[in-house]
Each structure stands twice: as structure tokens, then as C-alpha cells.
Design an enzyme around this catalytic site. Structure first.
Site, PDB file in Angstrom:
ATOM      1  N   LYS A  61     -48.296 -47.365 -14.581  1.00  0.00           N
ATOM      2  CA  LYS A  61     -46.872 -46.999 -14.624  1.00  0.00           C
ATOM      3  C   LYS A  61     -46.267 -46.652 -13.261  1.00  0.00           C
ATOM      4  O   LYS A  61     -45.213 -46.008 -13.189  1.00  0.00           O
ATOM      5  CB  LYS A  61     -46.589 -45.869 -15.622  1.00  0.00           C
ATOM      6  CG  LYS A  61     -47.189 -46.037 -16.985  1.00  0.00           C
ATOM      7  CD  LYS A  61     -47.079 -47.430 -17.546  1.00  0.00           C
ATOM      8  CE  LYS A  61     -45.667 -47.814 -17.939  1.00  0.00           C
ATOM      9  NZ  LYS A  61     -45.667 -49.255 -18.374  1.00  0.00           N
ATOM     10  N   HIS A 122     -55.868 -51.485 -12.398  1.00  0.00           N
ATOM     11  CA  HIS A 122     -55.576 -50.049 -12.387  1.00  0.00           C
ATOM     12  C   HIS A 122     -56.825 -49.253 -11.992  1.00  0.00           C
ATOM     13  O   HIS A 122     -56.814 -48.020 -12.069  1.00  0.00           O
ATOM     14  CB  HIS A 122     -55.120 -49.575 -13.774  1.00  0.00           C
ATOM     15  CG  HIS A 122     -53.759 -50.057 -14.178  1.00  0.00           C
ATOM     16  ND1 HIS A 122     -52.695 -50.123 -13.314  1.00  0.00           N
ATOM     17  CD2 HIS A 122     -53.281 -50.464 -15.385  1.00  0.00           C
ATOM     18  CE1 HIS A 122     -51.632 -50.574 -13.966  1.00  0.00           C
ATOM     19  NE2 HIS A 122     -51.958 -50.791 -15.206  1.00  0.00           N
ATOM     20  N   SER A 152     -43.365 -41.682 -17.289  1.00  0.00           N
ATOM     21  CA  SER A 152     -43.415 -43.091 -17.661  1.00  0.00           C
ATOM     22  C   SER A 152     -44.646 -43.379 -18.518  1.00  0.00           C
ATOM     23  O   SER A 152     -44.576 -44.095 -19.529  1.00  0.00           O
ATOM     24  CB  SER A 152     -43.423 -43.941 -16.382  1.00  0.00           C
ATOM     25  OG  SER A 152     -43.417 -45.308 -16.710  1.00  0.00           O
TER      26      SER A 152
END
Ligand code: A3P
Length: 309
Positions: A61, A122, A152
């Protein structure tokens, strides 16, 4: 950059619908990862990139999709049509993602593409396959201030029905602070790449800088990629990658993921795209507690985060 035009990604998800659950996380070297990723982690670690591949790394995010779109447009000289050839995760596969069959994994998609590829991850620095550094691949890291990043992620964990339940906001803040969310500690993530950025030639960007002056940041990425595009093309890329443009772009707004995985009636993937939305969520007490803990964890890091513009 070659790839199959895979229009069946959404269909594959539909076919797997009986196996879609909020997958639990399992620690890999202390980092909580979705169990399907954790169980396949040896294959992820063994991934051997080509030296021409580019890695886009983020804590979830932080602006991954935005950067993937900018990079794809830069590599296609601002050609909007070329960049609508397929949805984001096909154009730029997600290295570690592993889903129930017949949904192709990130490694499956990468195997089908010829380098140079735009590879999303990620993973925190210490879990990135070492091949990226042995091959001296270029890598872009995007960091976003902790409070907005967490807000987020909170909405995302509600609408992404493969992520663990976020639970109530109050408890979510503590899970974030303890590094219990998928992909682990935000603090360790941003520090890990920051400490390695010079040695590994990582371009370290900030979401807030991209919001403040997108042209400057697009040009920064262009130079890092050893490209030289005209001012007109750069302006076009900035226009094509505004929040509004990307929200309307069916190849970038994740509407191609069926509702059984991304339920955008709960929260849009392209939700708000702002700096400072945290102020609408943290109470003054929560903010003070968060800041005190933040100081301890980030004291020696000296990373110039901004929580407002
Ligand atoms: P919000 O939830 O705050 O709106 P990621 O791609 O890493 O999952 O990050 C998603 C976040 O980036 C979301 O934040 C999303 O709205 C925001 N985002 C995506 N495209 C953007 C753009 N072009 N400009 C600004 N923010 C963008």
C-alpha cells in the site's frame, strides 16, 4: 518486454473461488507471510532474475501500482495503448504471490515472460532472492509515511478477502506497530532498503514526493532507467498516472480481479490517493501513542518521511 496477453486471469480466479479464503500467515524467518507464499518460499528464494530485470519493491500500500504504471509507460515511451495490453499483475508480475490453482503464481507468470521484466515484490530486503543483487539488477523502492500507509492497508485488508481479517481499527494500529500484518514490520521494511540503497544501487522514492511533484519523480525514475524521453512524453506520463486517470483505467484499477477476492464495494483499490488521510482516522491519543513508539523504532534511521504536504 514480451508476455502472453492473458485475459483469463479473472477467469482463473473465478475457477478457484471455492478455495478462496482469508489465508492465515506463517512466519518466514520471522516475517509473517500468507501461508501459500510461506509454503512455496524455497522456490521464491531460488528465483534467478536476468540482469535486465527491474525490481519494484514496497511495503504493501505504499504506491506499488502507481510506480508499476509509471515504469511501464516510461519503457513504452508514453504509449497508453501499449500499457493497456494487460492488467497490472500480468504486465508486472508479483514475484512471491502464490494462489490456489488454476490462478498462476508470480513465478508461473515470470517463467512465461522474456526479460527485461518489471517484477513487483513486497518482500523485506532480507527475503529478496539474492540473485537480484548478484545480477546487479536495478531496483526501485517506494516508501510511504507509516500513518497513511497503515490507513491504506486497513481498508485493503477489509476488501481483499485473501488477507487476514483486519478487525477493529484500534487493534489494527497495535498489530501494525508490532509488525504482525502480512509482510511484517513496516519499520524494518523501510529501514532495510534504506540501509542498502547505496550499496545495491536502489532508487529510494517517497509516495509523498510523487504526490508533491510527479514530474520531478517521473524524471528521476527515467534517469535511473537510463532513458531519455521528451518533455511532452513525460507530461503525458504524468497525466496518465494521476490518481484520477488510474482509477478510470481498467488495466490499472484492479477491477479485473473478481469480487470474491477484491470486493471493491467494501473499499475501492484506488481509494483516495492522498497524503494526510491518517488525520481522518487517528484520535489524538492514538496519534500520540503511535508517535512515541515510532520515535523509538525509527530514532537512528534518519529517513525523511513526511506525514503532510
Ligand atoms: P489509498 O488507499 O490511500 O488511496 P499499492 O499499489 O502499493 O497497493 O498502493 C495503493 C495505494 O496507492 C492506495 O492508497 C491507492 O489509492 C494509491 N494510489 C494508486 N495509484 C495512485 C496514483 N496514481 N496517485 C496517487 N495514489 C495512488
Amino acid at each position: 518486454m514480451s508476455e502472453d496477453k492473458d485475459l483469463s486471469y479473472g477467469e482463473a480466479i473465478q475457477e478457484a473461488s471455492n478455495s478462496i479464503i482469508r489465508f492465515p500467515v506463517i512466519p518466514v524467518k520471522g516475517v509473517p507471510l500468507m501461508n501459500l507464499i510461506a509454503n512455496n518460499f524455497d522456490a521464491v528464494s531460488a528465483f534467478c532474475p536476468d540482469s535486465s530485470d527491474l525490481l519494484i519493491a514496497t511495503y504493501p500500500k505504499a504506491g506499488t501500482t502507481w510506480t508499476q504504471e509509471i515504469v511501464d509507460l516510461l519503457l513504452h515511451n508514453g504509449d497508453a495503448e501499449a500499457c493497456r495490453r494487460a492488467p497490472t499483475p500480468i504486465r508486472s508480475p508479483f514475484l512471491e504471490i502464490c494462489s490456489p490453482p488454476p490462478i498462476p503464481s508470480g513465478l508461473d507468470l515470470l517463467k512465461k515472460q522474456a526479460p527485461p521484466r518489471i517484477i513487483k515484490t513486497h518482500l523485506p530486503f532480507q527475503l529478496v532472492p539474492t540473485g537480484f543483487w548478484e545480477k546487479k539488477c536495478k531496483a526501485i523502492y517506494i516508501a510511504r509515511n507509516a500513518k497513511d500507509n497503515m490507513v491504506s492497508y486497513y481498508y485493503f485488508d477489509q476488501m481483499n478477502l485473501t488477507q487476514p481479517e483486519p478487525g477493529p481499527w484500534e487493534g489494527y494500529i497495535h498489530k501494525f506497530m508490532r509488525g504482525e500484518l502480512s509482510w511484517g514490520s513496516w519499520y524494518d521494511h523501510v529501514k532495510g532498503y534504506w540501509e542498502e540503497r547505496e550499496k545495491k544501487n536502489i532508487l529510494y522514492l517517497f509516495y509523498e514526493d510523487m504526490k508533491e511533484n510527479p514530474k520531478r519523480e517521473v524524471e528521476r525514475i527515467m534517469r535511473y532507467l537510463d532513458l531519455s524521453l521528451s518533455d511532452d512524453v513525460i507530461r503525458k506520463i504524468v497525466e496518465l498516472t494521476t490518481f484520477k486517470s488510474m482509477k478510470e483505467n481498467p488495466m490499472a484499477n484492479y477491477t479485473f480481479i473478481p469480487k470474491i477476492v477484491f470486493d471493491q464495494s467494501i473499499s475501492n483499490f484506488m481509494r483516495k490517493g492522498e497524503v494526510g488521510d491518517w488525520k481522518n482516522h487517528f484520535t489524538p491519543e492514538q496519534s500520540a501513542e503511535f508517535d512515541e513508539d515510532y520515535e523509538k523504532k525509527m530514532k537512528h534511521a534518519n529517513i525523511p518521511f513526511r506525514t503532510e504536504l
